[in-house]
Design a protein around this motif. Structure first.
Motif, short mmCIF file in Angstrom:
data_model
loop_
_atom_site.label_atom_id
_atom_site.label_comp_id
_atom_site.label_asym_id
_atom_site.label_seq_id
_atom_site.Cartn_x
_atom_site.Cartn_y
_atom_site.Cartn_z
N LEU A 1 15.97 46.47 35.41
CA LEU A 1 15.83 47.80 36.03
C LEU A 1 16.71 48.81 35.31
O LEU A 1 17.90 48.56 35.05
CB LEU A 1 16.23 47.73 37.51
CG LEU A 1 15.23 47.02 38.42
CD1 LEU A 1 15.89 46.58 39.71
CD2 LEU A 1 14.05 47.94 38.72
N GLU A 2 16.10 49.93 34.96
CA GLU A 2 16.82 51.09 34.42
C GLU A 2 16.34 52.29 35.24
O GLU A 2 15.36 52.19 35.98
CB GLU A 2 16.48 51.31 32.94
CG GLU A 2 16.86 50.16 32.02
CD GLU A 2 18.36 50.07 31.75
OE1 GLU A 2 19.08 51.04 32.11
OE2 GLU A 2 18.79 49.05 31.20
N ASN A 3 17.01 53.40 35.11
CA ASN A 3 16.60 54.57 35.88
C ASN A 3 15.13 54.89 35.65
O ASN A 3 14.70 55.15 34.53
CB ASN A 3 17.45 55.80 35.49
CG ASN A 3 18.84 55.71 36.10
OD1 ASN A 3 19.10 54.77 36.86
ND2 ASN A 3 19.70 56.67 35.79
N GLY A 4 14.34 54.84 36.73
CA GLY A 4 12.95 55.27 36.66
C GLY A 4 11.96 54.22 36.20
O GLY A 4 10.76 54.44 36.26
N SER B 1 21.39 44.13 45.33
CA SER B 1 22.79 44.51 45.14
C SER B 1 23.29 44.08 43.76
O SER B 1 23.80 44.88 43.01
CB SER B 1 23.68 43.94 46.25
OG SER B 1 23.46 42.57 46.41
N ASP B 2 23.08 42.80 43.40
CA ASP B 2 23.47 42.36 42.05
C ASP B 2 22.58 41.17 41.66
O ASP B 2 21.74 40.73 42.45
CB ASP B 2 24.96 41.99 41.99
CG ASP B 2 25.33 40.95 43.04
OD1 ASP B 2 24.66 39.90 43.07
OD2 ASP B 2 26.27 41.19 43.83
N SER B 3 22.84 40.63 40.45
CA SER B 3 21.92 39.62 39.90
C SER B 3 22.02 38.26 40.60
O SER B 3 21.18 37.40 40.39
CB SER B 3 22.18 39.45 38.41
OG SER B 3 23.51 39.03 38.22
N SER B 4 23.03 38.06 41.44
CA SER B 4 23.16 36.76 42.11
C SER B 4 22.92 36.86 43.62
O SER B 4 23.16 35.89 44.34
CB SER B 4 24.55 36.18 41.84
OG SER B 4 25.54 37.10 42.28
N TYR C 1 13.68 54.59 41.02
CA TYR C 1 14.93 53.85 41.01
C TYR C 1 15.98 54.62 40.21
O TYR C 1 15.71 55.09 39.11
CB TYR C 1 14.72 52.47 40.36
CG TYR C 1 15.99 51.67 40.17
CD1 TYR C 1 16.62 51.08 41.26
CD2 TYR C 1 16.56 51.51 38.91
CE1 TYR C 1 17.80 50.35 41.10
CE2 TYR C 1 17.74 50.78 38.74
CZ TYR C 1 18.36 50.21 39.83
OH TYR C 1 19.51 49.50 39.67
N ASP C 2 17.19 54.74 40.79
CA ASP C 2 18.25 55.40 40.02
C ASP C 2 19.61 54.72 40.28
O ASP C 2 20.64 55.37 40.42
CB ASP C 2 18.33 56.91 40.36
CG ASP C 2 18.55 57.16 41.85
OD1 ASP C 2 18.74 56.17 42.59
OD2 ASP C 2 18.57 58.33 42.26
N GLY C 3 19.58 53.38 40.32
CA GLY C 3 20.80 52.65 40.68
C GLY C 3 21.54 52.02 39.52
O GLY C 3 22.30 51.07 39.72
N GLY C 4 21.30 52.49 38.30
CA GLY C 4 21.99 51.87 37.16
C GLY C 4 21.27 50.60 36.72
O GLY C 4 20.39 50.09 37.41
N LEU D 1 18.07 50.62 45.41
CA LEU D 1 16.76 50.75 46.06
C LEU D 1 15.67 50.98 45.04
O LEU D 1 15.76 51.89 44.22
CB LEU D 1 16.78 51.95 47.02
CG LEU D 1 16.89 51.66 48.52
CD1 LEU D 1 16.83 52.97 49.28
CD2 LEU D 1 15.75 50.76 48.98
N VAL D 2 14.64 50.14 45.08
CA VAL D 2 13.48 50.31 44.20
C VAL D 2 12.27 50.63 45.09
O VAL D 2 11.97 49.90 46.03
CB VAL D 2 13.17 49.03 43.40
CG1 VAL D 2 12.00 49.26 42.45
CG2 VAL D 2 14.40 48.56 42.64
#
Length: 367
Positions: free
Chosen positions: A286-289, A342-345, A311-314, A256-257
């Motif tokens: 995306l990285e944390n924050g 969810s993922d890059s694809s 954002y804190d989803g890795g 979630l962003v």
């Protein structure tokens, strides 16, 4: 036929009706507008056989009944060229239309009203009324995602779905999807779906100028009809099956962003300047924050932006067509926007924070 009318009173409906009329027509009568005087009312009709628009004006002075068709563009250009306060006198004489205003005189060719085609009215299967402003919002929220000239002709329009108490609009071009729903006074147990063609949607939204006034809508088997105090709009429907939009909505996004809509919009716009002009791709990291936005093009030019986001989803890297993201942010109105990934694809789901009536799906790009 004979009537007099103020320039302004004639110009408003004439401009809207002439908008439906195509410049290049196979049938000469289709580039004409039908003028009908009955009692103290003038009605103007334009059609391209797909969409029909009837504008109505009440006449202040006694008029002589009659009907005739005249070239739409020429009549509109004549009206536009007259003084704003001009009083226009219009009459038919020996198969011509005579127009007088002050010291100006015009004679226009005509075609018989009997030659003018009317959109066949089928039985109406569902009727409801809704404030114009709300229907216009529904169209503006989703219309940008309609396809333009897709071979899948059912995508070149908008799905309107009516069910008990609600009206939903969905548009997709196969790369992105826009959906908006609002409460409406609809009494319909089964879901009733129609696909309104792109031109019909664009013309209808131009008519919805009085936000508080109601528009009465009839969804038939082959037509949609919308009636306001001044206009009656009819459009053929697209015959086809719209994709199952429920299946397209991403269900299992766990990343979630939350970001400021205006900040995202500005950063995307700046990065887009150096994206590939054809593919318009940008890369989000995306990285944390925080979020990093990057673009490059065949000329080896690069743009990079960094933004603070919630954002804190890795870490995640994903590409998108920046135009699609900007279109969505352009119709949203809240300060914050929620992006679910969810993922890059997998597709991204964009929604307004704290408001679930609109959802937007954008497919990722391989960069």
């Amino acid at each position: 036929m004979h009537f007099t009318i103020q320039r302004e009173a004639l110009l408003k409906p004439l401009q809207l009706v002439a908008g439906v009329v195509e410049r290049r027509q196979t049938l000469p009568v289709l580039s004409n507008v039908l003028l009908v005087v009955e009692g103290q009312r003038l009605s103007l009709t334009g059609t391209d056989l797909e969409v029909e628009l009837v504008g109505r004006v009440d006449l202040e002075e006694a008029a002589e009944a009659g009907e005739i068709t005249v070239p739409a563009r020429k009549l509109m250009d004549i009206c536009k060229s007259l003084q704003p306060d001009a009083l226009i006198d219009i009459r038919t004489e020996e198969q011509k239309l005579l127009i007088r205003a002050g010291r100006s005189r015009f004679t226009l060719s005509t075609l018989p009203a009997n030659d003018f085609p009317t959109v066949e009215e089928g039985p109406g299967s569902l009727k409801f009324s809704i404030p114009q402003g709300r229907l216009r919002r529904l169209i503006e929220r989703t219309g940008f995602a309609m396809a333009q000239q897709d071979v899948r002709y059912y995508l070149n329009g908008m799905l309107l779905e009516a069910s008990t108490g609600r009206l939903r609009a969905v548009a997709t071009d196969g790369h992105r999807l826009a959906m908006c729903m609002l409460e409406a006074d609809v009494d319909q147990a089964e879901k009733h779906q129609v696909i309104v063609p792109r031109k019909g949607i664009l013309e209808l939204s131009r008519l919805l100028t009085e936000p508080e006034e109601p528009v009465n809508v009839v969804l038939g088997q082959h037509h949609i009809r919308a009636t306001t105090g001044d206009f009656t709009f009819t459009s053929k429907l697209v015959d086809g099956k719209f994709p199952d939009y429920e299946r397209v909505l991403p269900r299992h996004g766990d990343k979630l962003v939350l970001g400021e809509r205006q900040h995202l919009r500005e950063a995307f716009s700046r990065t887009a300047i150096l994206s590939n002009e054809k593919y318009r791709g940008i890369r989000l990291q995306l990285e944390n924050g925080f979020m990093k936005i990057q673009a490059n093009n065949p000329e080896q030019e690069e743009a990079e932006e960094e933004l603070q986001v919630d954002y804190d989803g890795g870490s995640l890297e994903i590409g998108f067509n920046v135009s699609y993201l900007l279109d969505v942010l352009g119709v949203m109105t809240t300060d914050q926007v929620r992006i679910t990934l969810s993922d890059s694809s997998s597709s991204a789901l964009l929604q307004e924070a704290g408001n679930d009536d609109s959802s937007y799906v954008v497919m990722p790009m391989r960069l």
